[in-house]
Each structure stands twice: as C-alpha cells, then as structure tokens.
Design a protein around this motif. Structure first.
Motif, PDB file in Angstrom:
ATOM      1  N   LYS A 104       7.667   7.985   6.253  1.00  0.00           N
ATOM      2  CA  LYS A 104       6.380   8.679   6.183  1.00  0.00           C
ATOM      3  C   LYS A 104       5.846   8.708   4.750  1.00  0.00           C
ATOM      4  CE  LYS A 104       5.116  10.098  10.290  1.00  0.00           C
ATOM      5  NZ  LYS A 104       3.751   9.885  10.829  1.00  0.00           N
ATOM      6  N   ALA A 105       6.736   8.966   3.803  1.00  0.00           N
ATOM      7  CA  ALA A 105       6.311   8.981   2.397  1.00  0.00           C
ATOM      8  C   ALA A 105       5.843   7.594   1.960  1.00  0.00           C
ATOM      9  CB  ALA A 105       7.469   9.478   1.520  1.00  0.00           C
ATOM     10  N   PHE A 106       6.528   6.550   2.436  1.00  0.00           N
ATOM     11  CA  PHE A 106       6.117   5.175   2.141  1.00  0.00           C
ATOM     12  C   PHE A 106       4.698   4.925   2.663  1.00  0.00           C
ATOM     13  CE2 PHE A 106       5.551   0.886   3.809  1.00  0.00           C
ATOM     14  CZ  PHE A 106       5.834   0.096   2.712  1.00  0.00           C
ATOM     15  N   MET A 107       4.433   5.342   3.889  1.00  0.00           N
ATOM     16  CA  MET A 107       3.090   5.135   4.453  1.00  0.00           C
ATOM     17  C   MET A 107       2.043   5.860   3.624  1.00  0.00           C
ATOM     18  SD  MET A 107       3.620   5.225   8.588  1.00  0.00           S
ATOM     19  CE  MET A 107       5.306   5.739   8.923  1.00  0.00           C
ATOM     20  N   HIS A 108       2.373   7.066   3.194  1.00  0.00           N
ATOM     21  CA  HIS A 108       1.438   7.826   2.361  1.00  0.00           C
ATOM     22  C   HIS A 108       1.180   7.097   1.046  1.00  0.00           C
ATOM     23  CE1 HIS A 108      -0.660  11.343   0.809  1.00  0.00           C
ATOM     24  NE2 HIS A 108       0.078  11.263  -0.277  1.00  0.00           N
ATOM     25  N   ARG A 109       2.241   6.575   0.424  1.00  0.00           N
ATOM     26  CA  ARG A 109       2.076   5.877  -0.852  1.00  0.00           C
ATOM     27  C   ARG A 109       1.161   4.669  -0.735  1.00  0.00           C
ATOM     28  NH1 ARG A 109       7.668   6.834  -1.137  1.00  0.00           N
ATOM     29  NH2 ARG A 109       8.248   4.682  -0.659  1.00  0.00           N
ATOM     30  N   HIS A 110       1.212   3.998   0.406  1.00  0.00           N
ATOM     31  CA  HIS A 110       0.486   2.737   0.541  1.00  0.00           C
ATOM     32  C   HIS A 110      -0.758   2.840   1.428  1.00  0.00           C
ATOM     33  CE1 HIS A 110       3.468   0.433  -1.700  1.00  0.00           C
ATOM     34  NE2 HIS A 110       4.370   1.203  -1.127  1.00  0.00           N
ATOM     35  N   GLY A 111      -1.171   4.049   1.722  1.00  0.00           N
ATOM     36  CA  GLY A 111      -2.419   4.239   2.437  1.00  0.00           C
ATOM     37  C   GLY A 111      -2.406   3.722   3.862  1.00  0.00           C
ATOM     38  N   ILE A 112      -1.247   3.740   4.507  1.00  0.00           N
ATOM     39  CA  ILE A 112      -1.120   3.253   5.883  1.00  0.00           C
ATOM     40  C   ILE A 112      -1.388   4.411   6.825  1.00  0.00           C
ATOM     41  CG2 ILE A 112       0.488   2.251   7.557  1.00  0.00           C
ATOM     42  CD1 ILE A 112       1.924   1.043   5.000  1.00  0.00           C
ATOM     43  N   PRO A 113      -2.344   4.277   7.744  1.00  0.00           N
ATOM     44  CA  PRO A 113      -2.744   5.420   8.568  1.00  0.00           C
ATOM     45  C   PRO A 113      -1.635   5.889   9.503  1.00  0.00           C
ATOM     46  CG  PRO A 113      -3.823   3.396   9.313  1.00  0.00           C
ATOM     47  CD  PRO A 113      -3.143   3.071   8.031  1.00  0.00           C
ATOM     48  N   THR A 114      -1.364   7.192   9.462  1.00  0.00           N
ATOM     49  CA  THR A 114      -0.361   7.821  10.325  1.00  0.00           C
ATOM     50  C   THR A 114      -0.704   9.291  10.459  1.00  0.00           C
ATOM     51  OG1 THR A 114       2.028   8.053  10.697  1.00  0.00           O
ATOM     52  CG2 THR A 114       1.240   8.374   8.440  1.00  0.00           C
ATOM     53  N   ALA A 115       0.020  10.003  11.296  1.00  0.00           N
ATOM     54  CA  ALA A 115      -0.246  11.428  11.488  1.00  0.00           C
ATOM     55  C   ALA A 115       0.140  12.218  10.247  1.00  0.00           C
ATOM     56  CB  ALA A 115       0.537  11.941  12.696  1.00  0.00           C
TER      57      ALA A 115
END
Length: 415
Positions: A104-115
């Motif tokens: 989840k933190a990785f997605m946040h760092r790279h702007g990948i859309p998730t909940a």
C-alpha cells in the motif's frame, strides 16, 4: 526444454499443461495426481535451497514457481545463485504481495490508484481506529494468507473482531481500507522489468456462497474474458501496470514473473484491490487454456530480459472455471472423499487442486479440490460446458456456486 514447475495445486496443473502441450518435458514437485498426466512428479523437500539444487540435478532449463510462499522463501534467488533461470520475482520483489502494508505504501509513493488505507502493527491502535470508521470496513492481514486474509466488516465491532484474530499471531500487521464499489476484475501481466504482456481480463468469485455471500475463499469460479468498457484497458496499462513496473525498477526491485493486479472498477476509475506476485488460482486455470503461444518460452525470455509482448497470443474463445470444494470448506474441509471423474472431452480440462490417490482411488485432500474448466466460442457456452462437467463429477457433498458469471449477465448455455 526441460521445465520444473514448483507447486502442487490447480494453478500448477494449468502451468504444467500449458508447457506440456507445446512439447516441453515437464517435471513437477510436489505435484498432484492430475499434474502427473502432463509431468514427471518428483518427491522432494520443499525448502528453497533444496528445490534449487533439485533443478540443477535434474538439468532443468527453466523453473516456473507457482505458489506465493515459495517466492517469499526465495526460490528464485536460490536458483539465480546456481545460474538456473527461474520465472518469478525475487524474495525482495515478492514483497509486493507478501507485505500488504508495504504494498500500500508503494502504491502511495508511485501514485497508483487504490483505496485509502491505514496500516497497524499494534492491536490497540488498530482497534481505536476501527471504532472511528463508517462501515463497511475492509480488514486485511498484511501477511500471506492464500487469498483468505480479508474481512468485509459491516459494523465496527466486526472489524475489531477481525483485527483481534489477526493479532493473535506474533509480529502480525493489519491494514484497514475504505470499501470500494464496482465490478472486480483481474489483470495478469507476464513481466520482465518494464516490459510486459497482458492476459485477457478475468473475474473471480471469492465468497463461498451464491450472491457473493459467506466467508472469503481462495476463489470459487472464474470467467474469461471479462467485458471491459472501451478504453478501460488503456487506463489500466497507463495508471496501474506501467507505474508499478517502473516503480519497482526505480526502487531497485526489477520485476520478473507474473504480476497479478486485482482491480475494482469504481465509478471514478480502476483502482487496485491487491497485487499478487504470481498467477492467480483459479485465474490460471481459466486464462492459460486460452494461451495459444508458448508459456515456457515466454517465461525463459522474461528471465533473459527478452520478453516480446507481440509473441504472447490468446484464443478468441471464452473460458469458465467452476470450483468443486470439499464439504466444510473454507473452515474445516472434509478430506479423503472418493471422487470419480468424467471424460472432460476436447473442450474441457479438470484441474486437480487438492487431490491424492490411495490404492488407485482418487481422494479429496484439500479445500478447493477440483477446478473444472471449459472453453467455447461464447462465455455462455463455456459456462454450460463447465457446469455439465461439474455435474458429471462424482464427488459426494461437493460445494459449488451456480452463479458464476451472473454479475455480468452471463448464464450457462446447456447446448
């Protein structure tokens, strides 16, 4: 090639079958009775270093790793140390699945859309936070749980109970997420660094009972292809697959293997529900029968940085998989139930997911026991063939869902 497939479930049956039908010699450990029709089964200890040495001793040209636990244990790393090509992410890269808080933190760092989400390593903090949330609340065990570590809580109390269950394990972490609405879809990508090839989109049905009710399972049935709206696949490529592969490379974790993107098609666009670091199960049993090109060659090319997405081709047909699960699954599946299989014919394959033999008799040995797949020119026809095979299977007390494909209006065609 001589290909060693590691694993013993329905996914590995599909991988072994895909390799064997292109003329490769397939070995498998630990395997199962269904895989034995396509591969030589090898009894071996299942630790990472022993498996790598087995590949070396058997002269394997390629290793394909099925289950996530083997990836997290470092089988790919051990093979690399011996100079053996292994298709799958390294231990470090498999963290994308193995640690949901990190993912989840990785997605946040790279702007990948998730909940929107919060991660916790302390029970009381998690309980206090859950009490402030508006249901429904998604609670996830941050570790590897074979697709079953997720609770959709409809009250704060249910969320807190789920958190207490997670934190009974030493060193546990938990993630809470906002509940997303929309159709779920799975996109699988064969990856080599930032190069990738997508499979057709598919849709799994996770809960045990019809109408998407009951406890979560590892998956009770799949349809492929899922009918995406025009332009949505381009958005998934641009906003999810490509930023993920670029991000992994940028963080020193170049990704080789299968990237499983479990997505929600929300009203504001596709968002990631979860990433897995391998073929889905039972998605593999549905998608791989449609692959017309050579899986083993693609896997070897990927390990060499030579994957050519234009060479990865799929049939225009549809496929459907119906899971036959043991009585008592997912809580306490009954084992050693005698099973008699029908002839699947030219358009079907019965993948063994949890079986064994004793004195020539096929017996159940797991929760999800059989993954019955059929292909046809239309999805309705594929569903009809798959359900017909399921009904011809003698497996007393088996659980199955009769509504696979219903979310998109598909119905089994009995013809």
């Amino acid at each position: 090639m001589r290909v060693l497939v590691i694993g013993g479930g329905g996914r590995e049956h599909a991988i072994a079958h895909a390799c064997a039908r292109h003329g490769h010699e397939v070995l498998c450990t630990p395997g199962n009775p269904g895989i034995a029709a396509h591969a030589r089964i090898i009894d071996s200890p299942q630790d990472a270093s022993t498996l790598a040495r087995l590949a070396q001793q058997e002269g394997a040209d390629l290793v394909i790793v099925g289950p996530e636990a083997y990836l997290a244990a470092g089988v790919v790393d051990e093979c690399a140390a011996l100079g053996i090509p292994a298709f799958g992410p390294t231990r470090a890269a498999s963290r994308l699945e193995g640690d949901k808080a990190w993912s989840k933190a990785f997605m946040h760092r790279h702007g990948i859309p998730t909940a929107a989400h919060h991660a916790f390593s302390d029970l009381q903090t998690a309980l206090d936070h859950a009490a402030t949330l508006t249901p429904p609340i998604v609670v996830k065990d941050a570790g590897l749980k074979a697709g079953k570590g997720v609770t959709i809580a409809h009250t704060p109390e249910q969320a807190q109970d789920a958190l207490r269950d997670i934190f009974t394990q030493p060193g546990a972490q938990a993630v809470t997420e906002d509940f997303m609405t929309g159709q779920e879809v799975t996109i699988l990508a064969l990856c080599s660094g930032t190069r990738y090839a997508l499979t057709p989109p598919s849709q799994d049905h996770k809960t045990i009972h019809e109408g998407d009710t009951g406890p979560m399972t590892g998956g009770m049935g799949v349809i492929c292809p899922f009918p995406l709206e025009p332009g949505v696949l381009d958005v998934i490529r641009r906003d999810i697959i490509e930023p993920t592969l670029r991000g992994m490379t940028a963080e020193g974790l170049p990704y080789t293997g299968v990237l499983y993107a479990g997505l929600m098609l929300t009203p504001t666009g596709p968002k990631v529900v979860e990433f897995n670091a391998r073929f889905g199960d039972p998605e593999a049993e549905t998608v791989l029968p449609l692959l017309t090109s050579d899986l083993a060659q693609h896997a070897l090319d990927a390990t060499r940085g030579q994957l050519d997405p234009t060479h990865v081709t799929f049939s225009e047909d549809a496929s459907a998989t119906i899971i036959l699960a043991a009585p008592g699954y997912p809580a306490e599946p009954h084992k050693d139930i005698p099973i008699t299989l029908p002839d699947p014919g030219p358009h079907g394959i019965i993948h063994h997911a949890g079986t064994r033999t004793q004195n020539g008799q096929l017996l159940s040995s797991g929760g999800r026991v059989l993954a019955i797949t059929a292909t046809a020119p239309t999805l309705n026809a594929a569903l009809g063939r798959a359900y017909a095979l399921a009904d011809q299977t003698d497996f007393p007390g088996a659980q199955l869902r009769r509504d696979i494909g219903r979310r998109i209006g598909a119905h089994p065609d009995p013809t």
